[in-house]
Design a protein around this motif. Sequence first.
Motif, PDB file in Angstrom:
ATOM      1  N   GLU A 109       0.670  -1.368  -0.275  1.00 34.69           N
ATOM      2  CA  GLU A 109      -0.291  -0.007   0.123  1.00 34.69           C
ATOM      3  C   GLU A 109       0.934   1.432  -0.176  1.00 34.69           C
ATOM      4  O   GLU A 109       0.701   2.082  -1.032  1.00 34.69           O
ATOM      5  N   SER A 110       1.965   1.152   0.772  1.00 35.72           N
ATOM      6  CA  SER A 110       2.653   2.633   1.189  1.00 35.72           C
ATOM      7  C   SER A 110       3.520   2.722  -0.486  1.00 35.72           C
ATOM      8  O   SER A 110       3.422   4.067  -0.751  1.00 35.72           O
ATOM      9  N   SER A 111       3.899   1.709  -0.966  1.00 41.58           N
ATOM     10  CA  SER A 111       4.742   1.830  -2.223  1.00 41.58           C
ATOM     11  C   SER A 111       3.805   2.043  -3.357  1.00 41.58           C
ATOM     12  O   SER A 111       4.108   3.187  -4.324  1.00 41.58           O
ATOM     13  N   ARG A 112       2.384   1.765  -3.316  1.00 43.30           N
ATOM     14  CA  ARG A 112       1.531   2.218  -4.151  1.00 43.30           C
ATOM     15  C   ARG A 112       1.359   3.739  -4.156  1.00 43.30           C
ATOM     16  O   ARG A 112       1.310   4.379  -5.213  1.00 43.30           O
ATOM     17  N   GLN A 113       1.266   3.958  -2.965  1.00 39.58           N
ATOM     18  CA  GLN A 113       0.999   5.573  -2.782  1.00 39.58           C
ATOM     19  C   GLN A 113       2.127   6.421  -3.148  1.00 39.58           C
ATOM     20  O   GLN A 113       1.792   7.428  -3.708  1.00 39.58           O
ATOM     21  N   ALA A 114       3.293   5.900  -2.971  1.00 35.74           N
ATOM     22  CA  ALA A 114       4.517   6.707  -3.498  1.00 35.74           C
ATOM     23  C   ALA A 114       4.611   6.912  -4.781  1.00 35.74           C
ATOM     24  O   ALA A 114       5.112   8.006  -5.249  1.00 35.74           O
ATOM     25  N   PHE A 115       3.881   6.111  -5.480  1.00 28.79           N
ATOM     26  CA  PHE A 115       3.744   6.309  -7.148  1.00 28.79           C
ATOM     27  C   PHE A 115       2.623   6.912  -7.687  1.00 28.79           C
ATOM     28  O   PHE A 115       2.498   7.345  -8.800  1.00 28.79           O
ATOM     29  N   VAL A 174       9.545  -1.790  -4.391  1.00 30.62           N
ATOM     30  CA  VAL A 174       9.545  -0.476  -5.211  1.00 30.62           C
ATOM     31  C   VAL A 174      10.269  -0.891  -6.602  1.00 30.62           C
ATOM     32  O   VAL A 174       9.809  -0.175  -7.495  1.00 30.62           O
ATOM     33  N   ASN A 175      11.417  -1.938  -6.506  1.00 33.49           N
ATOM     34  CA  ASN A 175      11.793  -1.852  -8.062  1.00 33.49           C
ATOM     35  C   ASN A 175      10.898  -2.635  -8.981  1.00 33.49           C
ATOM     36  O   ASN A 175      10.897  -2.163 -10.164  1.00 33.49           O
ATOM     37  N   LEU A 176      10.040  -3.565  -8.359  1.00 33.98           N
ATOM     38  CA  LEU A 176       9.095  -4.322  -9.227  1.00 33.98           C
ATOM     39  C   LEU A 176       8.020  -3.356  -9.953  1.00 33.98           C
ATOM     40  O   LEU A 176       7.573  -3.275 -10.863  1.00 33.98           O
ATOM     41  N   ILE A 177       7.428  -2.445  -9.053  1.00 32.81           N
ATOM     42  CA  ILE A 177       6.361  -1.494  -9.387  1.00 32.81           C
ATOM     43  C   ILE A 177       6.993  -0.397 -10.228  1.00 32.81           C
ATOM     44  O   ILE A 177       6.359  -0.113 -11.311  1.00 32.81           O
ATOM     45  N   SER A 178       8.025  -0.078  -9.872  1.00 30.69           N
ATOM     46  CA  SER A 178       8.786   0.978 -10.900  1.00 30.69           C
ATOM     47  C   SER A 178       8.937   0.335 -12.178  1.00 30.69           C
ATOM     48  O   SER A 178       8.549   1.051 -13.133  1.00 30.69           O
ATOM     49  N   ASN A 179       9.369  -0.870 -12.339  1.00 25.92           N
ATOM     50  CA  ASN A 179       9.575  -1.372 -13.652  1.00 25.92           C
ATOM     51  C   ASN A 179       8.254  -1.553 -14.537  1.00 25.92           C
ATOM     52  O   ASN A 179       7.963  -1.386 -15.486  1.00 25.92           O
ATOM     53  N   ALA A 180       7.307  -2.101 -13.525  1.00 24.12           N
ATOM     54  CA  ALA A 180       5.920  -2.436 -14.213  1.00 24.12           C
ATOM     55  C   ALA A 180       5.409  -0.880 -14.728  1.00 24.12           C
ATOM     56  O   ALA A 180       4.831  -0.955 -15.836  1.00 24.12           O
ATOM     57  N   ILE A 181       5.478  -0.004 -13.998  1.00 25.29           N
ATOM     58  CA  ILE A 181       4.945   1.308 -14.273  1.00 25.29           C
ATOM     59  C   ILE A 181       5.604   1.660 -15.603  1.00 25.29           C
ATOM     60  O   ILE A 181       5.208   2.537 -16.717  1.00 25.29           O
ATOM     61  N   ARG A 182       6.860   1.581 -15.635  1.00 19.84           N
ATOM     62  CA  ARG A 182       7.756   2.022 -16.718  1.00 19.84           C
ATOM     63  C   ARG A 182       7.522   1.419 -18.207  1.00 19.84           C
ATOM     64  O   ARG A 182       7.768   1.829 -19.150  1.00 19.84           O
ATOM     65  N   HIS A 183       7.012  -0.131 -17.860  1.00 21.30           N
ATOM     66  CA  HIS A 183       6.671  -0.919 -19.107  1.00 21.30           C
ATOM     67  C   HIS A 183       5.501  -1.064 -19.218  1.00 21.30           C
ATOM     68  O   HIS A 183       5.016  -1.774 -20.093  1.00 21.30           O
ATOM     69  N   THR A 184       4.498  -0.311 -18.989  1.00 18.04           N
ATOM     70  CA  THR A 184       3.002  -0.550 -19.155  1.00 18.04           C
ATOM     71  C   THR A 184       2.510   0.920 -19.479  1.00 18.04           C
ATOM     72  O   THR A 184       2.753   1.745 -18.937  1.00 18.04           O
ATOM     73  N   PRO A 185       1.499   0.757 -20.549  1.00 21.68           N
ATOM     74  CA  PRO A 185       1.078   2.178 -20.870  1.00 21.68           C
ATOM     75  C   PRO A 185       0.099   2.506 -20.139  1.00 21.68           C
ATOM     76  O   PRO A 185      -0.544   1.856 -19.311  1.00 21.68           O
ATOM     77  N   ALA A 186      -0.345   3.944 -19.944  1.00 25.94           N
ATOM     78  CA  ALA A 186      -1.201   4.494 -19.164  1.00 25.94           C
ATOM     79  C   ALA A 186      -2.623   3.756 -18.820  1.00 25.94           C
ATOM     80  O   ALA A 186      -3.192   3.910 -17.790  1.00 25.94           O
ATOM     81  N   ASP A 187      -2.890   3.008 -20.077  1.00 27.12           N
ATOM     82  CA  ASP A 187      -4.425   2.436 -20.022  1.00 27.12           C
ATOM     83  C   ASP A 187      -4.320   0.850 -19.371  1.00 27.12           C
ATOM     84  O   ASP A 187      -5.186   0.168 -19.384  1.00 27.12           O
ATOM     85  N   GLY A 188      -3.132   0.527 -19.278  1.00 26.30           N
ATOM     86  CA  GLY A 188      -2.848  -0.697 -18.655  1.00 26.30           C
ATOM     87  C   GLY A 188      -3.183  -1.021 -17.277  1.00 26.30           C
ATOM     88  O   GLY A 188      -3.515   0.176 -16.684  1.00 26.30           O
ATOM     89  N   GLU A 189      -2.743  -2.155 -16.866  1.00 27.64           N
ATOM     90  CA  GLU A 189      -3.249  -2.497 -15.265  1.00 27.64           C
ATOM     91  C   GLU A 189      -2.166  -3.212 -14.501  1.00 27.64           C
ATOM     92  O   GLU A 189      -1.405  -3.779 -15.339  1.00 27.64           O
TER      93      GLU A 189
END
Length: 437
Positions: free
Chosen positions: A285-291, A322-337
């Motif tokens: 939850e806190s990592s999600r908040q950070a992004f 944090v590393n895994l979320i950061s990667n997922a965000i950088r490699h997923t388009p804004a309309d992805g999940e």
Amino acid sequence: MSDGARKFLVGLVLFLAAGAGIGWLYGHIAWGMLVASLIAVVWQAQRLFSFERALRTGNFETFRVGDGIWEQIFSRFRFESERAARRKKNYGLLLREIRKSTNAMPDGAVILDGNNDIIACNRAAKQLAGLKRKKDRGQRVDNILRDPELTRLLQADDYKSTVEIMSPVIDGEWLNCRVVPYGVDQKLLLLRDITERIRLSKMRRDFVANASHELRSPLTVISGYLDSLADDDSIPSAWEKPVAQMRGQAARMRQILSELLELSRLESAGPSKSEESVDVPALLESSRQAFAGHRNVASVSIDVNSTAELRGNRAEIETVIVNLISNAIRHTPADGEITLSWSSGPDGADLVVADTGEGIDFEHIPRLTERFFRVDKGRGREDGGIGLGLAIVKHVLARHDAVLIITSEAGAGSVFRCHFPADRVAVEPPIPLAGGR
Ligand code: ADP
């Protein structure tokens, strides 16, 4: 019937007939035959005793000549015993050669029975691990080479993995241990001296750590001056863009150095001894908040199916997330999940970061955790990727006895699953119902 046996029978019959003939001459055929039979029995008994003596003493010299049945038995016996002696000698020579070659092997080899008791070992096992061929025979090998990892390897009958242990005899020497199946309900423990490899990898680690450490101070000075220049209104406007670029690159260098130092630290530290209880859903939850503040990023949801807590180092587990979320965000388009999940079962717990992004080609998957590996090098530089994130994730997980399992398909998204073994997971007892009858 053999010639010898036939001759023996003919001789016996003739002898008895001769006895009967002599008896007939004297008018007592029966007495003649009886006396001849007695002589024949005494003579055969004497040969039988001689044979018994020859067997006992091993001296067959008295039976060298002759063609009677006894001589044939003796010569056959002699031939067989000489052949057995020759074979024994040949096997002895072969055994000596095999022993010489196993003793010449630089790797230690220990033959173990199904109970892990030592049956035999070669000279290298003695030199590398201090095993004594006669004294240690019948002893359990894990009572002599005391290492929990080795005990686990031996008990699990794991023929694929290897473990590295410190030599019990030579200070600072390292041995790589491997078990292979051998014979019926036996195994072979192979010991290889890997001190040189360990020394070289320590040298490489130390070099990277020292270089990163030494580069930090000059970089801090350069960054300081660049920050001052950026805040200075008197510098010509033509310099504004170059200064901004230099600041960006200096920040990237600082990030590379700090990730390299973190990797060196993780590599040289053993398994995580920290016994903190880590509340994984709270960290997710806190990592999600950070992004959450970032614009144009895919939506991130959390799916928690377990109240289990993780035993480990909270800060390191947060780095993984944090590393895994950061990667997922950088490699997923804004309309992805992007879905973050936490679940547990009898075989441990899983922390999963899944996305519906660009995915990864199958051939790249095994290399993702290598340092500085990026699927698209040019793009990595643009989006701030360095190629050290997954290497750090892998090392943190290894320190927690966990593994990273990556499944992905190009164009269809990726799943990064961190699997923790059951002994790293503390399942909360169910809360008793209030006012229960
Ligand atoms: P980086 O700093 O480049 O992100 P990482 O070690 O974290 O370094 O990742 C290595 C490479 O793995 C990345 O450059 C990227 O190509 C690929 N990768 C990591 N995570 C994902 C993901 N969720 N989707 C697609 N590719 C990914």
